[in-house]
Design a protein around this motif. Structure first.
Motif, short mmCIF file in Angstrom:
data_model
loop_
_atom_site.label_atom_id
_atom_site.label_comp_id
_atom_site.label_asym_id
_atom_site.label_seq_id
_atom_site.Cartn_x
_atom_site.Cartn_y
_atom_site.Cartn_z
N GLY A 85 92.94 -13.47 22.38
CA GLY A 85 92.66 -14.66 21.61
C GLY A 85 92.35 -14.34 20.16
N ALA A 86 91.72 -13.20 19.93
CA ALA A 86 91.42 -12.79 18.56
C ALA A 86 92.70 -12.58 17.76
CB ALA A 86 90.57 -11.52 18.57
N GLY A 87 93.72 -12.02 18.41
CA GLY A 87 94.99 -11.83 17.73
C GLY A 87 95.64 -13.15 17.36
N VAL A 126 97.13 -24.52 17.97
CA VAL A 126 96.82 -25.07 16.65
C VAL A 126 95.60 -24.40 16.04
CG1 VAL A 126 96.29 -27.18 15.38
CG2 VAL A 126 97.84 -27.25 17.33
N ALA A 127 94.56 -24.22 16.81
CA ALA A 127 93.33 -23.67 16.25
C ALA A 127 92.38 -23.33 17.38
CB ALA A 127 92.67 -24.69 15.30
N GLU A 132 85.47 -19.42 22.62
CA GLU A 132 86.32 -19.05 23.77
C GLU A 132 87.28 -20.16 24.18
OE1 GLU A 132 86.18 -15.92 24.96
OE2 GLU A 132 84.66 -15.54 23.42
N THR A 133 87.67 -21.03 23.24
CA THR A 133 88.63 -22.10 23.56
C THR A 133 89.64 -22.25 22.43
OG1 THR A 133 87.25 -23.83 22.58
CG2 THR A 133 86.97 -23.41 24.95
N PHE A 134 90.79 -22.84 22.77
CA PHE A 134 91.83 -23.13 21.78
C PHE A 134 92.30 -24.57 21.93
CE2 PHE A 134 92.15 -18.53 21.75
CZ PHE A 134 92.45 -18.25 20.42
N VAL A 147 92.01 -25.66 25.84
CA VAL A 147 92.27 -24.67 26.89
C VAL A 147 91.35 -23.47 26.66
CG1 VAL A 147 93.99 -23.14 27.92
CG2 VAL A 147 94.67 -25.40 27.07
N ARG A 148 90.74 -23.01 27.74
CA ARG A 148 89.89 -21.82 27.64
C ARG A 148 90.73 -20.61 27.25
NH1 ARG A 148 87.05 -19.48 31.69
NH2 ARG A 148 88.79 -19.88 33.11
#
Length: 345
Positions: A85-87, A126-127, A132-134, A147-148
Protein backbone atom coordinates in the motif's frame (compact mmCIF):
# COMPACT_ATOMS: atom_id res chain seq x y z
CA UNK A 1 1.53 17.95 -6.55
CA UNK A 2 -1.29 15.60 -5.57
CA UNK A 3 -3.92 15.51 -8.34
CA UNK A 4 -6.72 13.71 -6.50
CA UNK A 5 -8.96 16.79 -6.55
CA UNK A 6 -9.24 16.58 -10.35
CA UNK A 7 -10.58 13.04 -10.43
CA UNK A 8 -14.32 12.33 -10.62
CA UNK A 9 -15.78 8.85 -10.25
CA UNK A 10 -17.65 7.72 -13.38
CA UNK A 11 -19.85 4.68 -13.63
CA UNK A 12 -19.11 2.85 -16.85
CA UNK A 13 -19.49 -0.42 -18.70
CA UNK A 14 -16.09 -2.04 -19.17
CA UNK A 15 -13.53 -1.79 -16.39
CA UNK A 16 -10.51 -0.98 -18.58
CA UNK A 17 -12.10 1.58 -20.88
CA UNK A 18 -14.22 3.23 -18.17
CA UNK A 19 -11.22 3.61 -15.85
CA UNK A 20 -9.19 5.10 -18.69
CA UNK A 21 -12.01 7.53 -19.54
CA UNK A 22 -12.15 8.73 -15.93
CA UNK A 23 -8.40 9.31 -15.81
CA UNK A 24 -8.43 11.08 -19.19
CA UNK A 25 -11.30 13.28 -17.99
CA UNK A 26 -9.22 14.24 -14.96
CA UNK A 27 -6.59 15.41 -17.45
CA UNK A 28 -9.16 17.52 -19.31
CA UNK A 29 -9.97 15.14 -22.19
CA UNK A 30 -13.51 13.80 -22.66
CA UNK A 31 -13.94 10.71 -24.84
CA UNK A 32 -16.77 8.20 -25.24
CA UNK A 33 -16.12 4.85 -23.58
CA UNK A 34 -16.96 2.83 -26.70
CA UNK A 35 -14.36 4.82 -28.66
CA UNK A 36 -11.64 4.00 -26.14
CA UNK A 37 -12.81 0.38 -26.15
CA UNK A 38 -12.73 0.16 -29.95
CA UNK A 39 -9.40 1.92 -30.42
CA UNK A 40 -7.77 -0.16 -27.69
CA UNK A 41 -8.05 -3.28 -29.83
CA UNK A 42 -8.65 -5.76 -27.03
CA UNK A 43 -12.08 -6.95 -28.18
CA UNK A 44 -12.49 -10.55 -29.27
CA UNK A 45 -12.83 -13.81 -27.39
CA UNK A 46 -10.66 -15.92 -25.12
CA UNK A 47 -11.37 -19.34 -23.67
CA UNK A 48 -9.13 -21.10 -21.17
CA UNK A 49 -10.11 -24.61 -20.00
CA UNK A 50 -9.30 -25.18 -16.33
CA UNK A 51 -7.97 -28.32 -14.71
CA UNK A 52 -10.34 -30.62 -12.86
CA UNK A 53 -13.74 -29.30 -11.87
CA UNK A 54 -12.66 -25.64 -11.58
CA UNK A 55 -14.64 -23.33 -13.89
CA UNK A 56 -13.29 -22.82 -17.39
CA UNK A 57 -12.73 -19.13 -18.18
CA UNK A 58 -14.42 -17.34 -21.11
CA UNK A 59 -13.71 -13.66 -21.75
CA UNK A 60 -15.06 -11.33 -24.43
CA UNK A 61 -11.61 -9.88 -25.05
CA UNK A 62 -8.28 -11.33 -26.03
CA UNK A 63 -5.85 -8.65 -24.90
CA UNK A 64 -5.65 -7.28 -21.37
CA UNK A 65 -5.15 -3.50 -21.31
CA UNK A 66 -3.35 -3.15 -24.67
CA UNK A 67 -3.20 0.67 -24.22
CA UNK A 68 -3.44 1.32 -27.97
CA UNK A 69 -6.05 4.04 -27.46
CA UNK A 70 -3.72 5.84 -25.04
CA UNK A 71 -0.91 5.77 -27.58
CA UNK A 72 -3.21 7.16 -30.28
CA UNK A 73 -4.05 10.04 -27.93
CA UNK A 74 -0.40 10.72 -27.21
CA UNK A 75 -0.73 9.63 -23.58
CA UNK A 76 2.39 8.33 -21.88
CA UNK A 77 1.56 5.39 -19.60
CA UNK A 78 4.07 4.10 -17.07
CA UNK A 79 3.69 0.58 -15.70
CA UNK A 80 4.67 -0.20 -12.11
CA UNK A 81 4.47 -3.20 -9.77
CA UNK A 82 4.39 -1.79 -6.22
CA UNK A 83 3.93 -4.66 -3.77
CA UNK A 84 2.50 -2.66 -0.89
CA UNK A 85 0.00 0.00 0.00
CA UNK A 86 2.89 2.35 0.67
CA UNK A 87 4.06 1.88 -2.90
CA UNK A 88 0.60 2.76 -4.24
CA UNK A 89 0.43 5.81 -2.00
CA UNK A 90 3.77 7.04 -3.34
CA UNK A 91 2.46 6.88 -6.92
CA UNK A 92 -0.68 8.80 -5.92
CA UNK A 93 1.46 11.73 -4.79
CA UNK A 94 1.78 12.81 -8.42
CA UNK A 95 -1.27 11.26 -10.13
CA UNK A 96 -5.03 11.77 -9.76
CA UNK A 97 -5.57 8.00 -9.85
CA UNK A 98 -3.65 4.81 -10.46
CA UNK A 99 -5.19 2.20 -12.76
CA UNK A 100 -4.84 -1.03 -10.79
CA UNK A 101 -5.29 -4.63 -11.86
CA UNK A 102 -7.07 -6.86 -9.35
CA UNK A 103 -8.82 -10.18 -8.83
CA UNK A 104 -12.48 -9.13 -8.74
CA UNK A 105 -13.38 -12.13 -6.58
CA UNK A 106 -11.21 -10.85 -3.72
CA UNK A 107 -12.68 -7.34 -3.59
CA UNK A 108 -15.00 -7.61 -0.55
CA UNK A 109 -17.66 -5.24 -1.89
CA UNK A 110 -18.36 -7.60 -4.82
CA UNK A 111 -19.57 -10.20 -2.30
CA UNK A 112 -17.92 -13.18 -4.01
CA UNK A 113 -15.88 -14.18 -0.97
CA UNK A 114 -13.00 -15.43 -3.12
CA UNK A 115 -15.07 -18.29 -4.53
CA UNK A 116 -15.29 -16.87 -8.03
CA UNK A 117 -12.09 -15.33 -9.34
CA UNK A 118 -11.32 -13.08 -12.30
CA UNK A 119 -7.84 -11.57 -12.35
CA UNK A 120 -8.31 -9.46 -15.47
CA UNK A 121 -10.32 -6.76 -13.67
CA UNK A 122 -9.28 -3.10 -13.24
CA UNK A 123 -10.19 -0.32 -10.85
CA UNK A 124 -8.82 3.16 -10.24
CA UNK A 125 -7.23 3.62 -6.84
CA UNK A 126 -7.80 7.27 -6.04
CA UNK A 127 -6.33 7.96 -2.63
CA UNK A 128 -5.79 6.71 0.86
CA UNK A 129 -9.16 6.95 2.61
CA UNK A 130 -7.69 6.71 6.10
CA UNK A 131 -5.38 4.49 8.13
CA UNK A 132 -4.84 1.21 6.27
CA UNK A 133 -7.60 1.96 3.72
CA UNK A 134 -7.90 3.16 0.13
CA UNK A 135 -10.63 4.83 -1.90
CA UNK A 136 -11.36 2.72 -4.96
CA UNK A 137 -13.22 3.96 -8.03
CA UNK A 138 -14.85 0.86 -9.55
CA UNK A 139 -16.88 1.73 -12.69
CA UNK A 140 -19.36 -1.07 -11.96
CA UNK A 141 -20.68 0.90 -8.97
CA UNK A 142 -22.42 4.24 -8.58
CA UNK A 143 -19.99 5.60 -5.98
CA UNK A 144 -16.39 5.06 -4.87
CA UNK A 145 -15.87 2.40 -2.23
CA UNK A 146 -13.47 2.12 0.69
CA UNK A 147 -11.26 -0.97 0.73
CA UNK A 148 -8.89 -2.11 3.45
CA UNK A 149 -5.25 -2.07 2.43
CA UNK A 150 -4.91 -5.79 3.24
CA UNK A 151 -7.89 -6.67 1.01
CA UNK A 152 -6.64 -4.52 -1.85
CA UNK A 153 -3.18 -6.09 -1.73
CA UNK A 154 -4.73 -9.57 -1.63
CA UNK A 155 -6.73 -8.73 -4.77
CA UNK A 156 -3.60 -7.33 -6.45
CA UNK A 157 -1.46 -10.36 -5.67
CA UNK A 158 -4.01 -13.14 -6.32
CA UNK A 159 -2.87 -16.28 -8.12
CA UNK A 160 -6.37 -17.78 -8.37
CA UNK A 161 -7.16 -16.91 -11.98
CA UNK A 162 -4.40 -18.19 -14.27
CA UNK A 163 -3.55 -17.11 -16.91
CA UNK A 164 -5.28 -13.85 -15.90
CA UNK A 165 -3.50 -13.14 -12.61
CA UNK A 166 -3.06 -9.46 -11.64
CA UNK A 167 0.70 -9.74 -10.91
CA UNK A 168 0.71 -6.47 -8.90
CA UNK A 169 0.39 -4.38 -12.08
CA UNK A 170 -0.60 -0.71 -11.91
CA UNK A 171 -0.46 2.10 -14.49
CA UNK A 172 0.06 5.85 -14.21
CA UNK A 173 -1.25 8.01 -17.09
CA UNK A 174 0.17 11.27 -18.34
CA UNK A 175 -1.89 14.05 -19.94
CA UNK A 176 -3.28 13.62 -23.49
CA UNK A 177 -1.22 15.48 -26.10
CA UNK A 178 -3.57 15.17 -29.08
CA UNK A 179 -7.08 14.23 -30.13
CA UNK A 180 -7.19 11.16 -32.37
CA UNK A 181 -8.86 11.72 -35.73
CA UNK A 182 -11.33 8.85 -35.78
CA UNK A 183 -11.75 8.71 -39.59
CA UNK A 184 -7.96 8.20 -39.84
CA UNK A 185 -7.06 5.97 -36.90
CA UNK A 186 -10.36 4.09 -36.56
CA UNK A 187 -10.03 2.04 -39.77
CA UNK A 188 -6.53 0.96 -38.77
CA UNK A 189 -7.82 -0.17 -35.36
CA UNK A 190 -10.70 -2.08 -36.98
CA UNK A 191 -8.45 -3.90 -39.46
CA UNK A 192 -6.12 -4.87 -36.62
CA UNK A 193 -9.10 -6.13 -34.62
CA UNK A 194 -10.28 -8.24 -37.58
CA UNK A 195 -6.88 -9.79 -38.12
CA UNK A 196 -6.37 -10.65 -34.46
CA UNK A 197 -9.84 -12.17 -33.99
CA UNK A 198 -10.01 -14.08 -37.27
CA UNK A 199 -6.43 -15.40 -37.18
CA UNK A 200 -5.08 -14.93 -33.65
CA UNK A 201 -2.36 -17.59 -33.77
CA UNK A 202 -3.75 -19.36 -30.69
CA UNK A 203 -6.50 -21.93 -30.35
CA UNK A 204 -7.64 -20.19 -27.15
CA UNK A 205 -8.34 -16.83 -28.80
CA UNK A 206 -10.73 -15.29 -31.30
CA UNK A 207 -12.65 -17.52 -33.70
CA UNK A 208 -10.56 -20.60 -32.74
CA UNK A 209 -11.43 -19.88 -29.09
CA UNK A 210 -15.14 -19.86 -29.93
CA UNK A 211 -14.70 -23.21 -31.69
CA UNK A 212 -12.91 -24.54 -28.61
CA UNK A 213 -15.75 -23.44 -26.33
CA UNK A 214 -18.33 -25.08 -28.61
CA UNK A 215 -16.32 -28.31 -28.52
CA UNK A 216 -15.53 -28.21 -24.79
CA UNK A 217 -18.92 -27.30 -23.33
CA UNK A 218 -20.47 -30.73 -24.10
CA UNK A 219 -17.72 -32.34 -21.98
CA UNK A 220 -18.63 -30.37 -18.85
CA UNK A 221 -21.13 -32.93 -17.51
CA UNK A 222 -18.19 -35.37 -17.32
CA UNK A 223 -15.41 -33.00 -16.21
CA UNK A 224 -17.33 -30.71 -13.82
CA UNK A 225 -18.46 -33.17 -11.16
CA UNK A 226 -18.83 -33.18 -7.41
CA UNK A 227 -20.12 -30.71 -4.83
CA UNK A 228 -18.27 -27.41 -4.45
CA UNK A 229 -18.62 -24.12 -2.62
CA UNK A 230 -19.73 -21.05 -4.54
CA UNK A 231 -21.40 -17.70 -3.94
CA UNK A 232 -24.89 -17.14 -5.30
CA UNK A 233 -26.09 -13.90 -6.88
CA UNK A 234 -27.02 -12.47 -3.47
CA UNK A 235 -23.51 -13.05 -2.07
CA UNK A 236 -24.54 -16.05 0.03
CA UNK A 237 -22.10 -18.95 0.26
CA UNK A 238 -23.75 -22.11 -1.06
CA UNK A 239 -22.87 -25.72 -1.75
CA UNK A 240 -23.60 -26.51 -5.36
CA UNK A 241 -22.78 -28.90 -8.15
CA UNK A 242 -19.54 -28.18 -10.06
CA UNK A 243 -21.47 -28.12 -13.34
CA UNK A 244 -23.90 -25.56 -11.95
CA UNK A 245 -20.92 -23.47 -10.79
CA UNK A 246 -19.40 -23.65 -14.28
CA UNK A 247 -22.60 -22.44 -15.90
CA UNK A 248 -23.15 -19.68 -13.36
CA UNK A 249 -19.53 -18.55 -13.75
CA UNK A 250 -19.99 -18.31 -17.52
CA UNK A 251 -23.20 -16.34 -17.03
CA UNK A 252 -21.33 -13.90 -14.81
CA UNK A 253 -18.57 -13.55 -17.41
CA UNK A 254 -21.12 -12.77 -20.11
CA UNK A 255 -23.42 -10.39 -18.23
CA UNK A 256 -21.96 -9.18 -14.93
CA UNK A 257 -18.16 -8.91 -14.96
CA UNK A 258 -17.80 -5.53 -16.64
CA UNK A 259 -18.98 -6.37 -20.16
CA UNK A 260 -22.13 -4.26 -20.12
CA UNK A 261 -24.01 -7.43 -21.06
CA UNK A 262 -23.64 -9.57 -24.16
CA UNK A 263 -19.90 -10.21 -23.73
CA UNK A 264 -18.91 -6.74 -25.10
CA UNK A 265 -20.71 -7.33 -28.41
CA UNK A 266 -23.19 -4.42 -28.10
CA UNK A 267 -20.29 -2.18 -27.05
CA UNK A 268 -18.20 -2.96 -30.13
CA UNK A 269 -21.38 -2.47 -32.14
CA UNK A 270 -21.69 1.08 -30.81
CA UNK A 271 -18.05 1.77 -31.69
CA UNK A 272 -18.65 0.56 -35.25
CA UNK A 273 -21.78 2.71 -35.48
CA UNK A 274 -19.65 5.69 -34.43
CA UNK A 275 -17.17 4.72 -37.14
CA UNK A 276 -20.00 4.68 -39.69
CA UNK A 277 -21.02 8.20 -38.63
CA UNK A 278 -17.48 9.57 -38.69
CA UNK A 279 -16.45 8.02 -42.03
CA UNK A 280 -19.75 7.86 -43.90
CA UNK A 281 -19.00 4.21 -44.73
CA UNK A 282 -22.14 2.08 -44.42
CA UNK A 283 -20.07 -1.12 -44.11
CA UNK A 284 -19.32 -0.21 -40.49
CA UNK A 285 -23.05 0.18 -39.83
CA UNK A 286 -23.75 -3.26 -41.32
CA UNK A 287 -21.10 -4.84 -39.09
CA UNK A 288 -22.46 -2.93 -36.09
CA UNK A 289 -25.86 -4.51 -36.64
CA UNK A 290 -24.32 -7.98 -36.85
CA UNK A 291 -22.53 -7.47 -33.54
CA UNK A 292 -25.76 -6.27 -31.96
CA UNK A 293 -27.34 -9.52 -33.19
CA UNK A 294 -24.48 -11.53 -31.71
CA UNK A 295 -24.74 -9.57 -28.47
CA UNK A 296 -28.41 -10.52 -28.19
CA UNK A 297 -27.47 -14.20 -28.51
CA UNK A 298 -24.84 -13.89 -25.78
CA UNK A 299 -27.14 -11.90 -23.48
CA UNK A 300 -29.94 -14.43 -23.88
CA UNK A 301 -27.51 -17.19 -22.93
CA UNK A 302 -26.05 -15.25 -20.00
CA UNK A 303 -29.48 -14.40 -18.63
CA UNK A 304 -30.55 -18.05 -18.85
CA UNK A 305 -27.40 -19.22 -17.07
CA UNK A 306 -27.84 -16.69 -14.26
CA UNK A 307 -31.50 -17.55 -13.82
CA UNK A 308 -31.36 -21.33 -13.84
CA UNK A 309 -27.89 -22.65 -13.05
CA UNK A 310 -28.00 -22.52 -9.26
CA UNK A 311 -31.62 -23.63 -8.91
CA UNK A 312 -31.72 -26.58 -11.29
CA UNK A 313 -30.91 -30.20 -10.51
CA UNK A 314 -27.89 -31.62 -12.32
CA UNK A 315 -30.00 -33.62 -14.76
CA UNK A 316 -31.84 -30.44 -15.70
CA UNK A 317 -28.63 -28.60 -16.66
CA UNK A 318 -28.06 -30.49 -19.91
CA UNK A 319 -30.18 -28.07 -21.99
CA UNK A 320 -28.05 -25.18 -20.69
CA UNK A 321 -24.87 -27.01 -21.66
CA UNK A 322 -26.32 -27.52 -25.14
CA UNK A 323 -27.27 -23.83 -25.25
CA UNK A 324 -23.67 -22.83 -24.54
CA UNK A 325 -22.34 -24.85 -27.46
CA UNK A 326 -25.16 -23.72 -29.77
CA UNK A 327 -24.67 -20.05 -28.89
CA UNK A 328 -20.91 -20.25 -29.42
CA UNK A 329 -21.42 -21.74 -32.89
CA UNK A 330 -24.19 -19.31 -33.90
CA UNK A 331 -22.34 -16.25 -32.60
CA UNK A 332 -19.15 -17.39 -34.30
CA UNK A 333 -20.90 -17.55 -37.67
CA UNK A 334 -22.34 -14.05 -37.27
CA UNK A 335 -19.07 -12.56 -36.04
CA UNK A 336 -17.04 -14.17 -38.83
CA UNK A 337 -19.37 -12.51 -41.36
CA UNK A 338 -18.92 -9.12 -39.73
CA UNK A 339 -15.15 -9.39 -39.34
CA UNK A 340 -14.51 -10.79 -42.81
CA UNK A 341 -16.41 -7.88 -44.37
CA UNK A 342 -14.65 -5.32 -42.16
CA UNK A 343 -11.18 -6.67 -42.93
CA UNK A 344 -11.45 -5.19 -46.45
CA UNK A 345 -12.64 -1.72 -45.38
Amino acid sequence: MNGTGRYRHIRGIHCESACQCAILAAGGYQVAEEVVFGLDGGFGFAFFPATGNAPDIAVGKQAVLPLRAARLMGVDVAAHTPRSGAGLTALLESAPAVLTRVDLGLLPYWGLDGRSSFGGYFVNVVAGAGPETFEVSDPAFDDPVTVRDADLQAARSSRRSPPLNPDWKVYVFGAPRRTPQLPLVGPVAVRTLCREVLKPGSRNLGIPGLKLLAATAPTWPQSKRGEVEDVDLTGRVVRTDALARQLLHLGRQIELFGTGGGLFRPMIGRFLATMADSTGDARYATAAELFRESGTLWSNLGTALLAVATAAARDDLKPLVDAVADTARSAMDIEKRALTALSTV
